[in-house]
Design a protein around this motif. Structure first.
Motif, PDB file in Angstrom:
ATOM      1  N   GLN A 164      -0.208  13.756  -7.850  1.00 32.20           N
ATOM      2  CA  GLN A 164       0.689  14.360  -6.864  1.00 32.20           C
ATOM      3  C   GLN A 164       0.759  13.560  -5.572  1.00 32.20           C
ATOM      4  N   ALA A 165      -0.235  12.708  -5.341  1.00 29.71           N
ATOM      5  CA  ALA A 165      -0.339  12.140  -3.999  1.00 29.71           C
ATOM      6  C   ALA A 165       0.099  10.684  -3.891  1.00 29.71           C
ATOM      7  N   SER A 166       0.655  10.129  -4.982  1.00 31.64           N
ATOM      8  CA  SER A 166       1.125   8.745  -4.866  1.00 31.64           C
ATOM      9  C   SER A 166       2.546   8.736  -4.339  1.00 31.64           C
ATOM     10  N   ALA A 167       2.921   7.656  -3.661  1.00 35.36           N
ATOM     11  CA  ALA A 167       4.300   7.526  -3.188  1.00 35.36           C
ATOM     12  C   ALA A 167       5.240   7.688  -4.374  1.00 35.36           C
ATOM     13  N   ASN A 220       0.818  -1.230   0.000  1.00 32.71           N
ATOM     14  CA  ASN A 220       0.000   0.000   0.000  1.00 32.71           C
ATOM     15  C   ASN A 220       0.847   1.274   0.000  1.00 32.71           C
ATOM     16  N   GLU A 221       0.180   2.416  -0.328  1.00 28.91           N
ATOM     17  CA  GLU A 221       0.892   3.679  -0.575  1.00 28.91           C
ATOM     18  C   GLU A 221       1.694   4.168   0.634  1.00 28.91           C
ATOM     19  N   SER A 222       1.113   4.036   1.844  1.00 34.73           N
ATOM     20  CA  SER A 222       1.864   4.589   2.979  1.00 34.73           C
ATOM     21  C   SER A 222       3.109   3.753   3.271  1.00 34.73           C
ATOM     22  N   TYR A 223       3.008   2.458   3.015  1.00 29.73           N
ATOM     23  CA  TYR A 223       4.210   1.631   3.217  1.00 29.73           C
ATOM     24  C   TYR A 223       5.247   1.934   2.124  1.00 29.73           C
ATOM     25  N   LEU A 224       4.761   2.242   0.929  1.00 25.60           N
ATOM     26  CA  LEU A 224       5.688   2.619  -0.158  1.00 25.60           C
ATOM     27  C   LEU A 224       6.405   3.913   0.196  1.00 25.60           C
ATOM     28  N   ASP A 225       5.665   4.829   0.845  1.00 23.17           N
ATOM     29  CA  ASP A 225       6.301   6.060   1.323  1.00 23.17           C
ATOM     30  C   ASP A 225       7.440   5.729   2.284  1.00 23.17           C
TER      31      ASP A 225
END
Ligand code: UTP
Length: 233
Positions: free
Chosen positions: A178-181, A61-66
């Motif tokens: 703009q908001a994807s990792a 998921n995106e936050s983990y990719l961040d």
């Protein structure tokens, strides 16, 4: 004068994807010869984007990719700490408290990312606020802020000065997500909100030629012709 610098990840690697050691060495020499540079935030660059895109294809998921992006930006920060030796605070700055500690000890604080949902530009603004930086330089691989992506559009126009309203328009109208990792652009929405609430002067310049940084450090920050000045009004 207290200066903070964001060292964009795009500068760290050359076209082949190798670490650009010449550019890094030039950058380190500039930090060593300036008494005013108090903090540097390194981006993640192509390596962060690679990890993020592999991770995404593996269903993460995106936050983990961040978090993957943050880890890579911290590896880049560590490289710079190693090169700076005693001049740098010896550990990677991971919070505002760390940044304040480094500043109090008169060491150059080197950070990567902080938290998911933002970019290293937001980090440098958070640090800049906390240690009362008055001049922030964003080193990127483009000559300034353009009305559209200059790498994709030949007719892109560069701003000498851009205000927050114009910048907001560009961020909102951009077709890129703009908001994807991995995709937070040079000035993302979080950075814009942080910028609006303080008096820090921000200039974005091309760091592929370190001569630009050398010149800017001697120039009047507000009237310099190098890059783009981001203004409040
Ligand atoms: P950046 O996108 O800020 O680095 O961080 P960069 O490669 O220098 O970017 P450019 O050159 O300015 O375009 C890499 C990724 O790390 C995560 C995000 O996914 C970001 O895209 N990150 C970074 C965070 O989630 N939080 C942070 O505080 C910093």
């Amino acid at each position: 004068m207290v200066i903070a610098i964001k060292f964009g990840g795009s500068l760290l690697f050359n076209k082949k994807g190798d670490i650009d050691s010449n550019l890094l060495q030039n950058f380190v020499e500039i930090i060593k010869s300036s008494k005013n540079i108090k903090s540097v935030v390194t981006g993640g660059g192509i390596l962060a984007r690679k990890y993020i895109s592999y991770g995404r294809s593996l269903g993460i998921n995106e936050s983990y990719l961040d978090l993957l992006g943050i880890e890579i930006s911290r590896v880049n920060a560590r490289l710079l700490i190693g090169m700076l030796g005693n001049l740098a605070y010896p550990v990677v700055i991971k919070s505002i408290d760390d940044a304040k500690m480094a500043f109090a000890m008169n060491k150059v604080g080197i950070a990567g990312g902080f938290l998911p949902g933002q970019s290293t530009t937001s980090v440098v603004l958070q640090i800049a606020e906390s240690i009362n930086v008055n001049h922030l330089i964003i080193l990127s691989d483009v000559d300034g802020i353009y009305d559209k992506n200059p790498k994709l559009n030949d007719d892109a126009k560069k701003f000498n000065t851009i205000n927050t309203e114009e910048l907001e328009g560009i961020i909102l109208n951009s077709s890129e997500n703009q908001a994807s990792a991995g995709e937070y652009r040079i000035f993302d929405a979080v950075s814009l909100q942080l910028f609006k609430r303080n008096d820090i002067l921000v200039r974005l310049i091309n760091g592929k030629d370190m001569g630009n940084l050398k010149k800017l450090l001697k120039d009047d920050f507000q009237t310099s012709k190098i890059g783009t000045l981001i203004s409040k009004v």
